[in-house]
Write a protein that holds these residues in place. Structure first.
Motif, PDB file in Angstrom:
ATOM      1  N   GLY A   2       0.710  -1.067  -0.111  1.00 21.50           N
ATOM      2  CA  GLY A   2      -0.090  -0.091  -0.110  1.00 21.50           C
ATOM      3  C   GLY A   2       0.853   1.253  -0.100  1.00 21.50           C
ATOM      4  N   ASN A   3       2.170   1.205  -0.150  1.00 19.61           N
ATOM      5  CA  ASN A   3       2.991   2.290  -0.319  1.00 19.61           C
ATOM      6  C   ASN A   3       3.036   3.107  -1.600  1.00 19.61           C
ATOM      7  OD1 ASN A   3       3.745   1.999   2.399  1.00 19.61           O
ATOM      8  ND2 ASN A   3       5.505   0.569   1.783  1.00 19.61           N
ATOM      9  N   VAL A   4       2.572   2.296  -2.718  1.00 15.91           N
ATOM     10  CA  VAL A   4       2.480   3.145  -3.824  1.00 15.91           C
ATOM     11  C   VAL A   4       1.231   3.958  -4.166  1.00 15.91           C
ATOM     12  CG1 VAL A   4       2.368   2.335  -6.356  1.00 15.91           C
ATOM     13  CG2 VAL A   4       3.558   1.040  -4.891  1.00 15.91           C
ATOM     14  N   GLU A   5       1.536   5.118  -4.764  1.00 17.30           N
ATOM     15  CA  GLU A   5       0.435   6.027  -5.023  1.00 17.30           C
ATOM     16  C   GLU A   5       0.185   5.964  -6.574  1.00 17.30           C
ATOM     17  OE1 GLU A   5       1.353  10.121  -3.946  1.00 17.30           O
ATOM     18  OE2 GLU A   5       2.465   9.589  -2.045  1.00 17.30           O
ATOM     19  N   LEU A   6      -0.867   5.584  -6.647  1.00 16.86           N
ATOM     20  CA  LEU A   6      -1.388   5.196  -7.875  1.00 16.86           C
ATOM     21  C   LEU A   6      -1.967   6.718  -8.470  1.00 16.86           C
ATOM     22  CD1 LEU A   6      -3.596   2.083  -8.025  1.00 16.86           C
ATOM     23  CD2 LEU A   6      -1.143   2.333  -9.095  1.00 16.86           C
ATOM     24  N   PRO A   7      -1.398   6.872  -9.838  1.00 14.94           N
ATOM     25  CA  PRO A   7      -1.955   8.175 -10.400  1.00 14.94           C
ATOM     26  C   PRO A   7      -3.241   8.145 -10.702  1.00 14.94           C
ATOM     27  CG  PRO A   7      -0.429   6.948 -11.943  1.00 14.94           C
ATOM     28  CD  PRO A   7      -0.470   6.207 -10.646  1.00 14.94           C
ATOM     29  N   SER A   8      -3.974   9.457 -10.888  1.00 15.97           N
ATOM     30  CA  SER A   8      -5.478   9.383 -11.104  1.00 15.97           C
ATOM     31  C   SER A   8      -5.879   9.063 -12.486  1.00 15.97           C
ATOM     32  CB  SER A   8      -5.770  10.836 -11.027  1.00 15.97           C
ATOM     33  OG  SER A   8      -5.211  11.776 -11.749  1.00 15.97           O
ATOM     34  N   TRP A   9      -4.952   9.021 -13.425  1.00 17.90           N
ATOM     35  CA  TRP A   9      -5.178   8.493 -14.940  1.00 17.90           C
ATOM     36  C   TRP A   9      -5.028   7.145 -15.001  1.00 17.90           C
ATOM     37  CZ3 TRP A   9      -0.336   6.588 -15.875  1.00 17.90           C
ATOM     38  CH2 TRP A   9       0.737   7.349 -15.330  1.00 17.90           C
ATOM     39  N   VAL A  10      -4.727   6.158 -14.173  1.00 16.20           N
ATOM     40  CA  VAL A  10      -4.344   4.906 -14.203  1.00 16.20           C
ATOM     41  C   VAL A  10      -5.483   3.937 -14.756  1.00 16.20           C
ATOM     42  CG1 VAL A  10      -4.880   4.016 -12.116  1.00 16.20           C
ATOM     43  CG2 VAL A  10      -2.697   3.065 -13.269  1.00 16.20           C
TER      44      VAL A  10
END
Length: 148
Positions: free
Chosen positions: A32-40
């Protein structure tokens, strides 16, 4: 003696690429440390593609694949990875040509790996694994071989 003894000194090169990438991608998702971009959810991975990837976890898979690529060949940069993940662009009745992958996706994934302290920039440009990153990837390979 226990037959399930783990071989000492296991590296990423001792494990198949598909097994390692799938395992490390699920590890990245679990932490859960990865921030997914909004456009993924709706971005294409290249101009040659018609649609976005079907797999909802494709960004984790791309990050895991990038980490493995840097492990096997350190010093690569975004431009080299664009060639690796590029492919054939179909142009209808005209001949096909090679098209590069999206640099924005690769750059964002590498930044996330840098934030996790798995990868760092080199002085000549490009990326290499950190000490922590190498330990993390080798530990993941050891888990695959031990069957956990």
């Amino acid at each position: 003696m226990d037959n399930k003894r783990v071989k000492q000194g296991v590296t990423v090169k001792d494990v198949s690429a598909a097994d390692f990438i799938a395992s490390y991608a699920s590890f990245l998702k679990r932490t859960g440390n990865v921030e997914l971009p909004s456009w993924v959810d709706y971005v294409k991975t290249s101009t040659r593609n018609e649609l976005a990837p079907y797999d909802p976890d494709w960004f984790y898979v791309r990050m895991a694949a990038l980490a493995r690529q840097i492990y096997t060949r350190p010093g690569r940069g975004v431009g080299a990875f664009r060639k690796v993940y590029g492919g054939r662009k179909r142009r209808g009745s005209k001949p096909s040509h090679f098209a590069l992958a999206s640099s924005s996706i690769i750059r964002h994934a590498l930044r996330q790996l840098e934030k996790l302290e798995v990868v760092e920039k080199t002085e000549q440009g490009g990326r290499r694994l950190t000490r922590k990153g190498r330990q993390e990837l080798d530990l993941q390979a050891q888990r695959i071989l031990s069957g956990q």
